[in-house]
Design a protein around this motif. Structure first.
Motif, mmCIF file in Angstrom:
data_model
loop_
_atom_site.group_PDB
_atom_site.id
_atom_site.type_symbol
_atom_site.label_atom_id
_atom_site.label_comp_id
_atom_site.label_asym_id
_atom_site.label_seq_id
_atom_site.Cartn_x
_atom_site.Cartn_y
_atom_site.Cartn_z
ATOM 1 N N PRO A 1 0.822 -1.222 0.000
ATOM 2 C CA PRO A 1 0.000 0.000 0.000
ATOM 3 C C PRO A 1 0.850 1.264 0.000
ATOM 4 O O PRO A 1 2.021 1.257 0.391
ATOM 5 N N ASP A 2 0.245 2.347 -0.405
ATOM 6 C CA ASP A 2 0.945 3.633 -0.464
ATOM 7 C C ASP A 2 1.438 4.083 0.907
ATOM 8 O O ASP A 2 2.390 4.854 1.002
ATOM 9 N N THR A 3 0.777 3.609 1.976
ATOM 10 C CA THR A 3 1.179 4.018 3.322
ATOM 11 C C THR A 3 2.609 3.598 3.636
ATOM 12 O O THR A 3 3.248 4.194 4.514
ATOM 13 N N ALA A 4 3.122 2.597 2.916
ATOM 14 C CA ALA A 4 4.481 2.109 3.183
ATOM 15 C C ALA A 4 5.544 2.947 2.500
ATOM 16 O O ALA A 4 6.731 2.851 2.839
ATOM 17 N N PHE A 5 5.153 3.775 1.544
ATOM 18 C CA PHE A 5 6.141 4.487 0.730
ATOM 19 C C PHE A 5 6.971 5.477 1.539
ATOM 20 O O PHE A 5 8.113 5.769 1.202
ATOM 21 N N ALA A 6 6.404 5.977 2.630
ATOM 22 C CA ALA A 6 7.128 6.942 3.441
ATOM 23 C C ALA A 6 8.248 6.282 4.241
ATOM 24 O O ALA A 6 9.134 6.975 4.755
ATOM 25 N N ILE A 7 8.218 4.962 4.334
ATOM 26 C CA ILE A 7 9.208 4.235 5.143
ATOM 27 C C ILE A 7 10.154 3.420 4.281
ATOM 28 O O ILE A 7 11.379 3.469 4.456
ATOM 29 N N VAL A 8 9.617 2.658 3.333
ATOM 30 C CA VAL A 8 10.426 1.735 2.532
ATOM 31 C C VAL A 8 11.168 2.495 1.441
ATOM 32 O O VAL A 8 10.556 3.270 0.688
#
Length: 462
Positions: A327-334
């Motif tokens: 999901p897009d929510t992971a883009f800020a971390i990964v």
């Protein structure tokens, strides 16, 4: 290098000559033979994964039992191996899955790097582990090394440290991460809940990382009611596959944490996952048509790209799940370079047609049936009830038995001892177990419609 994985072509080539998959193979290939196979690979195996038959647990157990007890010097299965144990629940002999020692160390390094990439653990974290060690189980050294590879500082407490001491050291050493099996974590948090307010305030846990058994919604609510704004993570793994996926609310926006499913993120560079319709897993070679539609649930089938000497190819885990995009929510971390390789496995739990899980161990219904049919026990009817404590959200196990009144049978005490051994009852979990002898069929719970005795009553998951 430490982060290196194997190519699918290499894994499939070794599988073709390995006794897990080839009944004509007596022993796994040695290092020289594997190198020879790799040199001859046409590198066209990727299109033939679906031609590989599924591997099921019964086949795996049978082959491993033979290899473990064969002391012939030519038996490479017993050579330079990290022995990862599983089973022993259901009264069976534990399975000793052998992993090449160097592959095992690389996988620990890869998993530590994965935890760091996904923001679960990193430098600056102090982790206290209450995992099990001993009795051939090595979850303590496995998890501590993974955490260290992620950059954390680890206190190796172990499962024999009482909750009183665990709570003391959480406070004294300013530990911010607690990791252990799900049941162990709940026990420690329950103890913390009983402490005086000023003592509890000295414990500042920011993260919980559980393994082995899932935390239910009531358990999560209980933990967060005691510890406050604590983040709850999980590591998914098995003896056969090793650690390979993580659950993180930061990556998946806590999807499934209030329902019956949990989202796990995995790296397709390490593990390939197929979702198969249960009716199609028959042990034969299968075409692409057996794959479930995208995002639809089915049986989880694994192919590991981290294990070569004893490969794991198209292994039917017995779990139910579905695969989804990251999901897009992971883009800020990964990091961007890693995102395209990550997927989400939405785990819906075990295929309860075959087994159930209690206190971190699976118990298979066919083995329970065989156990209950032992002539000397004289068991006419049995029932298993999975429930929960009223005081703390821990799973309880109740076994109800109706015995025939006949001479020549073993005593009730001996039956109790056998049941306790079968279900792996130890001092640390005996308060969660109740064994009841009933006088007649009215002592069992019945179905509403046909008034049939329900062999397995699951109040824990409903």
């Amino acid at each position: 290098m430490a982060t290196e994985r194997y190519q699918l072509a290499d894994v499939l080539a070794v599988a073709k000559v390995h006794p897990f998959y080839n009944p004509d193979a007596v022993y796994p290939a040695d290092t020289e033979a594997i190198q020879g196979l790799q040199e001859l690979i046409d590198r066209t195996f990727k299109a033939t994964l679906q031609q590989q038959p599924f591997l099921n647990k019964k086949t795996l157990y049978k082959v491993i039992e033979r290899l473990v007890h064969d002391t012939d010097p030519l038996n490479t299965y017993r050579r330079s191996s990290y022995m990862s144990i599983t089973g022993g629940g259901s009264g069976g002999i534990p399975m000793m899955f052998a992993v090449d020692v160097h592959e095992n160390r690389r996988q620990r390094a890869q998993m530590g790097d994965f935890l760091k990439i996904c923001g679960v653990v990193g430098p600056g974290d102090w982790v206290l582990s209450i995992h099990l060690a001993g009795g051939f189980y090595r979850s303590l050294d496995l998890t501590t090394e993974i955490m260290e590879n992620a950059g954390a500082t680890v206190l190796s407490a172990g499962s024999y440290m009482p909750p009183t001491e665990v709570a003391k050291y959480l406070a004294d050493y300013h530990v911010n991460v607690l990791t252990g099996d799900g049941g162990q974590v709940v026990q420690v948090v329950y103890h913390i809940s009983m402490l005086p307010g000023d003592y509890r305030n000295r414990i500042n846990l920011e993260k919980i990382i559980y393994t082995s058994e899932p935390l239910t919604s009531p358990q999560r609510v209980f933990i967060q009611s005691i510890l406050g704004d604590v983040k709850i993570y999980s590591i998914l793994g098995s003896s056969e596959a090793g650690p390979w996926a993580i659950s993180s609310p930061d990556l998946t926006a806590e999807h499934g944490l209030t329902g019956s499913s949990t989202d796990f993120v995995f790296d397709t560079r390490s593990m390939l996952i197929e979702i198969i319709s249960p009716s199609n897993v028959d042990g034969a070679a299968n075409s692409d048509q057996t794959l479930a539609p995208q995002t639809e649930p089915g049986l989880v089938v694994q192919t590991s790209l981290q294990r070569l000497r004893n490969p794991l190819v198209r292994y039917n885990t017995g779990d139910i799940g579905s695969v989804h995009p990251l999901p897009d929510t992971a883009f800020a971390i990964v990091p961007e370079a890693d995102r395209k390789h990550l997927r989400v496995l939405r785990m819906n739990g075990r295929d309860h047609r075959f087994s159930f899980k209690w206190y971190g161990c699976y118990f298979e219904f066919d083995k329970i049936e065989s156990f209950m049919q032992a002539n000397e026990c004289g068991i006419l009817q049995w029932q298993i009830i999975l429930d929960k404590l009223a005081t703390t959200p821990q799973a309880t196990l109740e076994v109800r038995l109706l015995r025939r009144p006949q001479a020549g049978l073993i005593s009730d005490e001996d039956v109790i001892d056998r049941v306790r051994a079968f279900f792996l009852v130890f001092p640390e979990n005996e308060h969660l177990v109740r064994i009841v002898f009933v006088d007649d069929l009215e002592g069992f719970e019945r179905s509403v419609t046909a008034r049939k005795i329900i062999k397995f009553v699951d109040r824990w998951n409903h």
